[in-house]
Scaffold this motif. Structure first.
Motif, PDB file in Angstrom:
ATOM      1  N   VAL A  61       0.837  -1.202   0.000  1.00 50.69           N
ATOM      2  CA  VAL A  61       0.000   0.000   0.000  1.00 50.69           C
ATOM      3  C   VAL A  61       0.871   1.251   0.000  1.00 50.69           C
ATOM      4  O   VAL A  61       0.629   2.194  -0.763  1.00 50.69           O
ATOM      5  CB  VAL A  61      -0.953  -0.006   1.205  1.00 50.69           C
ATOM      6  N   ILE A  62       1.924   1.258   0.828  1.00 50.14           N
ATOM      7  CA  ILE A  62       2.787   2.442   0.883  1.00 50.14           C
ATOM      8  C   ILE A  62       3.400   2.707  -0.487  1.00 50.14           C
ATOM      9  O   ILE A  62       3.372   3.832  -0.996  1.00 50.14           O
ATOM     10  CB  ILE A  62       3.884   2.244   1.945  1.00 50.14           C
ATOM     11  N   LEU A  63       3.931   1.646  -1.105  1.00 50.02           N
ATOM     12  CA  LEU A  63       4.587   1.845  -2.392  1.00 50.02           C
ATOM     13  C   LEU A  63       3.580   2.257  -3.464  1.00 50.02           C
ATOM     14  O   LEU A  63       3.865   3.116  -4.301  1.00 50.02           O
ATOM     15  CB  LEU A  63       5.322   0.567  -2.805  1.00 50.02           C
ATOM     16  N   CYS A  64       2.395   1.662  -3.430  1.00 49.90           N
ATOM     17  CA  CYS A  64       1.388   2.017  -4.434  1.00 49.90           C
ATOM     18  C   CYS A  64       0.957   3.466  -4.288  1.00 49.90           C
ATOM     19  O   CYS A  64       0.789   4.174  -5.286  1.00 49.90           O
ATOM     20  CB  CYS A  64       0.166   1.109  -4.308  1.00 49.90           C
ATOM     21  N   GLU A  65       0.769   3.896  -3.046  1.00 49.64           N
ATOM     22  CA  GLU A  65       0.340   5.279  -2.880  1.00 49.64           C
ATOM     23  C   GLU A  65       1.447   6.250  -3.260  1.00 49.64           C
ATOM     24  O   GLU A  65       1.189   7.304  -3.849  1.00 49.64           O
ATOM     25  CB  GLU A  65      -0.124   5.525  -1.436  1.00 49.64           C
ATOM     26  N   LEU A  66       2.696   5.885  -2.939  1.00 45.62           N
ATOM     27  CA  LEU A  66       3.813   6.725  -3.397  1.00 45.62           C
ATOM     28  C   LEU A  66       3.829   6.791  -4.916  1.00 45.62           C
ATOM     29  O   LEU A  66       4.057   7.848  -5.510  1.00 45.62           O
ATOM     30  CB  LEU A  66       5.138   6.159  -2.899  1.00 45.62           C
ATOM     31  N   ASN A  67       3.543   5.661  -5.542  1.00 42.21           N
ATOM     32  CA  ASN A  67       3.546   5.632  -6.992  1.00 42.21           C
ATOM     33  C   ASN A  67       2.388   6.452  -7.559  1.00 42.21           C
ATOM     34  O   ASN A  67       2.499   7.084  -8.601  1.00 42.21           O
ATOM     35  CB  ASN A  67       3.437   4.189  -7.464  1.00 42.21           C
ATOM     36  N   ARG A  68       1.267   6.457  -6.825  1.00 40.97           N
ATOM     37  CA  ARG A  68       0.146   7.292  -7.260  1.00 40.97           C
ATOM     38  C   ARG A  68       0.560   8.764  -7.232  1.00 40.97           C
ATOM     39  O   ARG A  68       0.269   9.517  -8.162  1.00 40.97           O
ATOM     40  CB  ARG A  68      -1.049   7.060  -6.343  1.00 40.97           C
ATOM     41  N   ILE A  69       1.266   9.141  -6.159  1.00 40.92           N
ATOM     42  CA  ILE A  69       1.724  10.528  -6.074  1.00 40.92           C
ATOM     43  C   ILE A  69       2.672  10.832  -7.227  1.00 40.92           C
ATOM     44  O   ILE A  69       2.555  11.863  -7.900  1.00 40.92           O
ATOM     45  CB  ILE A  69       2.411  10.774  -4.722  1.00 40.92           C
ATOM     46  N   ALA A  70       3.620   9.910  -7.474  1.00 44.08           N
ATOM     47  CA  ALA A  70       4.580  10.137  -8.555  1.00 44.08           C
ATOM     48  C   ALA A  70       3.866  10.286  -9.887  1.00 44.08           C
ATOM     49  O   ALA A  70       4.183  11.174 -10.688  1.00 44.08           O
ATOM     50  CB  ALA A  70       5.575   8.987  -8.612  1.00 44.08           C
ATOM     51  N   SER A 113      -3.241  10.645  -0.622  1.00 41.38           N
ATOM     52  CA  SER A 113      -2.275   9.554  -0.631  1.00 41.38           C
ATOM     53  C   SER A 113      -1.222   9.774   0.447  1.00 41.38           C
ATOM     54  O   SER A 113      -0.808   8.811   1.111  1.00 41.38           O
ATOM     55  CB  SER A 113      -1.599   9.456  -1.997  1.00 41.38           C
ATOM     56  N   MET A 114      -0.794  11.025   0.615  1.00 42.15           N
ATOM     57  CA  MET A 114       0.151  11.326   1.699  1.00 42.15           C
ATOM     58  C   MET A 114      -0.440  10.888   3.034  1.00 42.15           C
ATOM     59  O   MET A 114       0.248  10.315   3.893  1.00 42.15           O
ATOM     60  CB  MET A 114       0.436  12.831   1.755  1.00 42.15           C
ATOM     61  N   HIS A 115      -1.718  11.167   3.198  1.00 43.70           N
ATOM     62  CA  HIS A 115      -2.424  10.836   4.422  1.00 43.70           C
ATOM     63  C   HIS A 115      -2.435   9.318   4.644  1.00 43.70           C
ATOM     64  O   HIS A 115      -2.158   8.832   5.745  1.00 43.70           O
ATOM     65  CB  HIS A 115      -3.850  11.387   4.288  1.00 43.70           C
ATOM     66  N   ILE A 116      -2.722   8.576   3.569  1.00 44.71           N
ATOM     67  CA  ILE A 116      -2.752   7.121   3.664  1.00 44.71           C
ATOM     68  C   ILE A 116      -1.380   6.584   4.042  1.00 44.71           C
ATOM     69  O   ILE A 116      -1.243   5.711   4.905  1.00 44.71           O
ATOM     70  CB  ILE A 116      -3.222   6.499   2.333  1.00 44.71           C
ATOM     71  N   ILE A 117      -0.333   7.143   3.411  1.00 46.40           N
ATOM     72  CA  ILE A 117       1.021   6.644   3.677  1.00 46.40           C
ATOM     73  C   ILE A 117       1.371   6.843   5.149  1.00 46.40           C
ATOM     74  O   ILE A 117       1.924   5.950   5.802  1.00 46.40           O
ATOM     75  CB  ILE A 117       2.037   7.372   2.773  1.00 46.40           C
ATOM     76  N   GLU A 118       1.008   8.018   5.679  1.00 49.43           N
ATOM     77  CA  GLU A 118       1.323   8.275   7.084  1.00 49.43           C
ATOM     78  C   GLU A 118       0.625   7.257   7.998  1.00 49.43           C
ATOM     79  O   GLU A 118       1.241   6.720   8.923  1.00 49.43           O
ATOM     80  CB  GLU A 118       0.917   9.704   7.456  1.00 49.43           C
ATOM     81  N   GLN A 119      -0.657   7.005   7.712  1.00 44.60           N
ATOM     82  CA  GLN A 119      -1.366   6.015   8.531  1.00 44.60           C
ATOM     83  C   GLN A 119      -0.751   4.633   8.393  1.00 44.60           C
ATOM     84  O   GLN A 119      -0.578   3.912   9.386  1.00 44.60           O
ATOM     85  CB  GLN A 119      -2.833   5.943   8.118  1.00 44.60           C
ATOM     86  N   PHE A 170      14.703   2.072   5.650  1.00 43.43           N
ATOM     87  CA  PHE A 170      13.550   2.551   4.883  1.00 43.43           C
ATOM     88  C   PHE A 170      12.724   3.542   5.691  1.00 43.43           C
ATOM     89  O   PHE A 170      12.323   4.594   5.196  1.00 43.43           O
ATOM     90  CB  PHE A 170      12.674   1.368   4.472  1.00 43.43           C
ATOM     91  N   GLU A 171      12.467   3.179   6.944  1.00 43.96           N
ATOM     92  CA  GLU A 171      11.670   4.039   7.820  1.00 43.96           C
ATOM     93  C   GLU A 171      12.260   5.455   7.846  1.00 43.96           C
ATOM     94  O   GLU A 171      11.552   6.444   7.640  1.00 43.96           O
ATOM     95  CB  GLU A 171      11.670   3.436   9.227  1.00 43.96           C
ATOM     96  N   GLN A 172      13.578   5.525   8.031  1.00 38.59           N
ATOM     97  CA  GLN A 172      14.232   6.825   8.101  1.00 38.59           C
ATOM     98  C   GLN A 172      14.132   7.536   6.750  1.00 38.59           C
ATOM     99  O   GLN A 172      13.817   8.729   6.683  1.00 38.59           O
ATOM    100  CB  GLN A 172      15.692   6.594   8.488  1.00 38.59           C
ATOM    101  N   MET A 173      14.347   6.796   5.648  1.00 38.04           N
ATOM    102  CA  MET A 173      14.300   7.414   4.317  1.00 38.04           C
ATOM    103  C   MET A 173      12.932   8.012   4.030  1.00 38.04           C
ATOM    104  O   MET A 173      12.813   9.136   3.554  1.00 38.04           O
ATOM    105  CB  MET A 173      14.636   6.365   3.254  1.00 38.04           C
ATOM    106  N   ILE A 174      11.890   7.244   4.360  1.00 39.04           N
ATOM    107  CA  ILE A 174      10.553   7.742   3.997  1.00 39.04           C
ATOM    108  C   ILE A 174      10.143   8.873   4.926  1.00 39.04           C
ATOM    109  O   ILE A 174       9.468   9.818   4.511  1.00 39.04           O
ATOM    110  CB  ILE A 174       9.521   6.598   3.957  1.00 39.04           C
ATOM    111  N   ARG A 175      10.601   8.826   6.181  1.00 40.07           N
ATOM    112  CA  ARG A 175      10.301   9.946   7.074  1.00 40.07           C
ATOM    113  C   ARG A 175      10.962  11.229   6.581  1.00 40.07           C
ATOM    114  O   ARG A 175      10.444  12.320   6.753  1.00 40.07           O
ATOM    115  CB  ARG A 175      10.781   9.645   8.493  1.00 40.07           C
ATOM    116  N   GLU A 176      12.140  11.075   5.986  1.00 35.75           N
ATOM    117  CA  GLU A 176      12.799  12.253   5.402  1.00 35.75           C
ATOM    118  C   GLU A 176      12.100  12.686   4.128  1.00 35.75           C
ATOM    119  O   GLU A 176      12.009  13.867   3.828  1.00 35.75           O
ATOM    120  CB  GLU A 176      14.259  11.925   5.082  1.00 35.75           C
ATOM    121  N   LEU A 177      11.619  11.690   3.379  1.00 35.62           N
ATOM    122  CA  LEU A 177      11.030  11.997   2.069  1.00 35.62           C
ATOM    123  C   LEU A 177       9.699  12.730   2.207  1.00 35.62           C
ATOM    124  O   LEU A 177       9.441  13.705   1.487  1.00 35.62           O
ATOM    125  CB  LEU A 177      10.829  10.699   1.289  1.00 35.62           C
ATOM    126  N   LEU A 178       8.869  12.287   3.161  1.00 32.26           N
ATOM    127  CA  LEU A 178       7.478  12.767   3.182  1.00 32.26           C
ATOM    128  C   LEU A 178       7.363  14.290   3.280  1.00 32.26           C
ATOM    129  O   LEU A 178       6.628  14.886   2.494  1.00 32.26           O
ATOM    130  CB  LEU A 178       6.699  12.081   4.299  1.00 32.26           C
TER     131      LEU A 178
END
Lengths: 392, 376
Positions: free
Chosen positions: B109-118, B277-283, B177-185
Motif C-alpha cells: 500500500v505504501i509503495l502504491c500510494e507513493l507511486n500514485r503521487i509520482a 495519498s500522503m495521508h494514507i502513507i502516514e497512517q 527505509f523508515e528513516q528514508m521515507i520519514r525524510e522523504l514525506l
C-alpha cells in the motif's frame, strides 16, 4: 571642386552611417547573447535549477556554444516549400527588428554630437511603430512558405495577434506623445525630467508592457509559436542559421520593447549619480527580467481569449488613456489628477477582470464544503460501526 | 503552397483543413495520433489512431510463467508500475486462495500510494506543459525524482521494479527505509504543494481549463470513464472505497470529487488525491507491523488451480481490471487487462467536438493517458 567636396562630405556621412549600423549590429548581437544567457539563468533560478554551468564561468559561454551549434547545423529546405518566400521571410523579420533600433537613442546627445544613436529622428516614434508592423509579414510568409499546416496555422495566428495588439501600443504611444508634445524620443525623455510618465500615466505603462509582450510573442501570448499546439508555428520547418535569425529577431524585439517602455515611461537615462547609459541599462534589464519572470509563471492563453483580451480590454483601455490625457491637457489640470484618473481606470478594469477570471476558482469552495460534509457523515458512520476505531 | 487536402465550405468562405497530430507531436503524450478536421481554429471532428506502441503484452503473457508476467505488468502503465504489479499479484493470489502476510500488504500500500503521487506529479507537469507553463514541470518532476530514488533504494530500479511477488514481496524493505521515507514525506509534501500552488489557481490556467472538455457523470459512465476522469464529474466512485482490496479498508481517507466534469475539475481531483495519498502513507507507516513479507510459496514454480478470476483495483488513471484464466498449468491460458487509459481515451472524440485546436492538447492531457497501457 565644390561638387567634389559635397561628394566627399556625403561619402563620409555614408561611411559614418554604415559604421554606426555595423556597430549597432554588433551591440545588438552581444545583447542577444547576454539575454539568452540571462533568460536561462533567470528561469533556472525561478525553477530551482542552476541553469547552464558547464560552459565557461557560470555558463557564460553557453550562448556562444548555442550560436555555433546553430550556424554549423544543416540548413534544411523542405522540398515542398516555396523557396523564395522561405528564404526571404527570416530576412524580413530580422531586418524590421533591426531597423527599429536605428532611431532608439541611448543618451541625450548634445548640440555638437548626437550621442549613442545611429540617427535620431524627430518622428522617431512614428518610424518605430511603422516598422514594428513589418515583421508580421515575415512571420506570415514563413508560415506559408514552409508548406506546413502547423506553419500556416501559426502564421495566421501571428497575423491576427500582432495586428490586434499593435493598436493598443500605438494608442498608448499617442497618449505619451500628447503629453510630451513631440514624437522625438529625446524630447519625450527630457520632458520627464521632474516627473516620470509612469507616475502620471501608470495605466499607459501597463498597457504598453502587456501589449508589447504580445507584440514580441512572449508568454503568456506565445500563441503563434506554441510548442504544445502548433509545434513552433511559422518556425517549424526552419533549422540552423535560418532558425537562429528568427531567434535573434525575437530577442532584439524583446529588448526593444523593454527599452521603449523605459524611454517612454521610466525616464530612460534620467537618474541621479550614475551615468545615463547605466541608468537606462538598469531600467531595461529590470523590465527584461519581469518578462522572464512572467514566462516562468504563466501558462499560455488560447487564441480566442487572446483576441477577446485585445479588443475588449486593451483597446478600450488605450482609448480611455487617450481621453483622460486629452482632458488633462485641455483643462490644464494638475498632474496628479491624471495619475488618479489613470489609476482609477486600471483599478476598475483590473478588478472586473480579476473577478471574472477568478470566479471559477472560487466555486471550489462549494466542492470543498460538500466534501467536508460528506467526510463528516462518513466519519460519524464509521464511529457508530466501530470500524476505524478498532484499528487505530 | 500547402497541399490542399481540404475542401471549400459551401459558403465559399472558410476552408476546412485536415491536420495530422502525432504520432510525433510534443503533446500527444507518447505515440498517440489524432487526425483533426478543423475549420480555422475550431475542431469539427477527430479521428484517434492508436496502436503505435502495441507490443502484444496480453499474448506474451500466455507464453510466460506466472512470476515472469510481473515484469510485463511493469511495462503497461509505465508511470504507475507498483499499482500494476499489485493488481496482477492479487489476481493470481485470488485464484490460488493465498493470503498475503500483513506486513507485505502494508508495504504494498505504501509503495502504491507513493507511486500514485509520482504518477499524478507527472500529470501536473505535463498538463502544465500542455497549457504552456514550464515551471510546474520542474517542481513536479523534482518530487517525482525523490519518489523514484526511494523506489530505487527499495527495489533496485527507478521504474521497472519487479518487486512484488505472488503471495508477498521479493524481499523485505531496506533497514533504513523508515528513516528514508520519514525524510522523504515532508519534502514530497512541499513539492506537491509547490506544483499545486503555481498552477491550480493560476488565472490563465483556470481560463484554459474551466468549462473545457465538459462531460456529465451519466455520459462519463456510459463511456466507461473511471478514476479522476469520472470523479471530476462529481460521481464518487473509487475502487479503494467501493470494493476495498488489500488493507485499504483500514485507512481513513477521502475521495475527492469535482463539480462540473471539466478539465480543471479533473486536475483538481488529481491534486487532492495526492494529499489523500500522503495521508494514507502516514497512517500505513504507523500501523505497519513487523513480520515476514514473503509467502510460503518461496520461489517455486506455481500452478494455480484451473479456473478464472477477475480482479480490479484503483490505479492513478482509473480502474484497472485483470481477467485471468488458468488451466492448471504453469502459464495462464488467457490474460485480459482492462486498462483505464484506453477506456478514458474513448471519450476523446466526444470531448473534442467543437473544441478549439489549442484545447485538444489540454483535453488530452486532462485524460492523462499512458500509451503503454492504451496499446498494451
Amino acid at each position: 571642386m565644390f561638387a567634389s567636396i559635397v561628394l566627399a562630405v556625403s561619402l563620409i556621412e555614408v561611411g559614418w552611417i554604415l559604421a554606426s549600423l555595423l556597430s549597432l549590429f554588433v551591440v545588438l548581437s552581444v545583447v542577444v547573447l547576454i539575454l539568452t544567457w540571462l533568460e536561462r539563468k533567470a528561469l533556472g533560478r525561478l525553477q530551482r535549477r542552476l541553469g547552464p554551468t558547464r560552459t565557461g564561468p557560470m555558463g557564460l559561454m553557453q550562448p556562444i556554444a548555442d550560436a555555433l551549434k546553430l550556424v554549423i547545423k544543416e540548413d534544411i529546405l523542405p522540398s515542398a516549400s516555396d523557396k523564395a518566400i522561405f528564404w526571404v521571410a527570416p530576412v524580413i523579420v530580422v531586418v524590421s527588428a533591426f531597423m527599429i533600433w536605428v532611431t532608439i537613442p541611448a543618451s541625450p546627445g548634445s548640440p555638437t554630437s548626437q550621442g549613442l544613436v545611429v540617427k535620431n529622428l524627430e518622428l522617431g516614434l512614428f518610424y518605430i511603430t511603422a516598422f514594428a508592423v513589418v515583421g508580421i509579414l515575415g512571420l506570415v510568409l514563413a508560415g506559408w512558405g514552409s508548406a506546413n499546416k502547423y506553419g500556416v496555422l501559426g502564421g495566421l495566428r501571428s497575423a491576427a495577434q500582432l495586428i490586434s495588439y499593435e493598436i493598443p501600443v500605438i494608442l498608448v504611444v499617442v497618449a505619451v506623445a500628447m503629453l510630451a508634445q513631440s514624437l522625438d524620443l529625446r524630447v519625450i525623455v527630457a520632458s520627464q525630467n521632474p516627473v516620470l510618465y509612469v507616475a502620471v500615466l501608470p495605466l499607459g505603462l501597463v498597457i504598453f508592457f502587456i501589449a508589447g509582450l504580445a507584440e514580441v510573442g512572449r508568454t503568456p501570448f506565445d500563441i503563434y509559436h506554441a510548442e504544445s499546439e502548433v509545434v513552433g508555428g511559422p518556425f517549424v520547418e526552419y533549422s540552423g542559421a535560418h532558425w537562429a535569425v528568427f531567434f535573434l529577431a525575437e530577442y532584439i524585439n524583446t529588448f526593444a520593447i523593454a527599452t521603449l517602455a523605459s524611454l517612454l515611461f521610466l525616464g530612460g537615462w534620467l537618474g541621479p549619480f550614475l551615468p545615463g547609459v547605466v541608468w537606462l541599462l538598469i531600467k531595461v534589464f529590470a523590465l527584461v527580467l519581469v518578462v522572464f519572470w512572467i514566462r516562468g509563471t504563466f501558462p499560455r492563453l488560447r487564441i480566442d481569449q487572446l483576441m477577446a483580451f485585445a479588443w475588449k480590454v486593451m483597446v478600450p483601455l488605450a482609448f480611455y488613456t487617450i481621453v483622460i490625457t486629452a482632458v488633462y491637457l485641455f483643462y490644464d489640470w494638475p498632474a496628479w489628477t491624471l495619475t488618479l484618473m489613470s489609476l482609477a481606470g486600471l483599478g476598475v478594469v483590473g478588478y472586473l477582470l480579476y473577478r471574472r477570471v477568478s470566479a471559477p476558482g472560487k466555486r471550489v469552495a462549494v466542492v470543498k464544503a460538500r466534501q467536508e460534509q460528506q467526510s463528516a457523515q462518513r466519519r460519524a458512520a464509521n464511529r457508530s460501526r466501530g470500524g476505524l476505531a478498532s484499528v487505530k | 503552397m500547402v497541399e490542399v487536402s481540404s475542401t471549400i465550405h459551401p459558403d465559399g468562405q472558410s476552408v476546412e483543413l485536415l491536420l495530422n497530430m502525432g504520432p510525433q507531436h510534443p503533446s500527444t503524450h507518447g505515440v498517440f495520433r489524432m487526425v483533426l478536421w478543423i475549420d480555422g481554429e475550431k475542431i469539427l471532428g477527430v479521428e484517434p489512431h492508436i496502436g503505435y506502441l502495441h507490443r502484444g503484452s496480453e499474448k506474451i503473457c500466455e507464453g510466460e510463467q506466472y512470476h515472469q508476467i510481473i515484469t510485463l505488468f511493469d511495462r503497461l502503465d509505465y508511470v504507475a508500475n507498483f499499482n500494476n504489479e499489485l493488481v496482477y499479484c492479487q489476481a493470481v493470489e485470488k485464484l490460488m486462495g493465498l493470503t498475503v502476510p500483513e506486513r507485505a500488504e502494508y508495504v504494498r500500500v505504501i509503495l502504491c500510494e507513493l507511486n500514485r503521487i509520482a504518477s499524478h506529479l507527472l500529470y501536473v507537469g505535463t498538463i502544465g506543459l500542455d497549457a504552456g507553463a514550464m515551471t510546474p514541470t520542474m517542481f513536479a518532476f523534482r518530487g517525482r525524482e525523490r519518489v523514484q530514488a526511494l523506489f530505487e533504494a527499495v527495489s533496485g530500479a527507478r521504474m521497472m521494479h519487479n518487486y512484488f511477488r505472488i503471495g508477498g514481496l521479493k524481499e523485505d524493505l531496506p533497514d533504513n527505509f523508515e528513516q528514508m521515507i520519514r525524510e522523504l514525506l515532508p519534502l514530497l509534501a512541499e513539492d506537491i504543494e509547490e506544483s499545486d500552488k503555481i498552477i491550480t489557481f493560476n488565472e490563465i490556467f483556470i481560463s484554459r481549463t474551466k468549462d473545457v472538455g465538459v462531460i456529465s457523470a451519466e455520459e462519463a459512465i456510459d463511456y466507461g470513464l473511471t478514476g479522476p476522469c469520472l470523479r471530476g464529474c462529481g460521481y464518487e466512485y473509487d475502487v479503494r472505497k467501493a470494493e476495498p482490496y488489500s488493507v485499504y479498508d483500514r485507512f481513513d481517507f477521502e475521495v475527492p470529487v469535482g463539480l462540473d466534469g471539466d478539465c480543471w475539475d479533473r486536475h483538481w481531483v488529481r491534486v487532492q488525491e495526492m494529499y489523500q495519498s500522503m495521508h494514507i502513507i502516514e497512517q500505513a507507516l504507523e500501523q505497519m507491523p513487523e513480520g515476514p513479507v514473503t509467502s510460503s510459496l518461496g520461489r517455486r514454480l506455481i500452478r494455480p488451480p484451473a479456473g478464472e478470476v477477475y480482479v480490479r483495483a484503483e490505479n492513478p488513471r482509473g480502474e484497472i481490471g485483470v481477467y485471468l484464466v488458468s488451466q492448471g498449468t504453469d502459464k495462464p491460458y488467457r490474460l485480459k487487462v482492462r486498462p483505464p487509459s484506453f477506456c478514458n481515451l474513448s471519450a476523446l472524440k466526444r470531448l473534442l467536438k467543437d473544441a478549439w485546436v489549442a484545447d485538444s492538447v489540454v483535453i488530452l492531457g486532462s485524460l492523462d493517458i499512458v500509451l503503454g497501457e492504451v496499446d498494451r
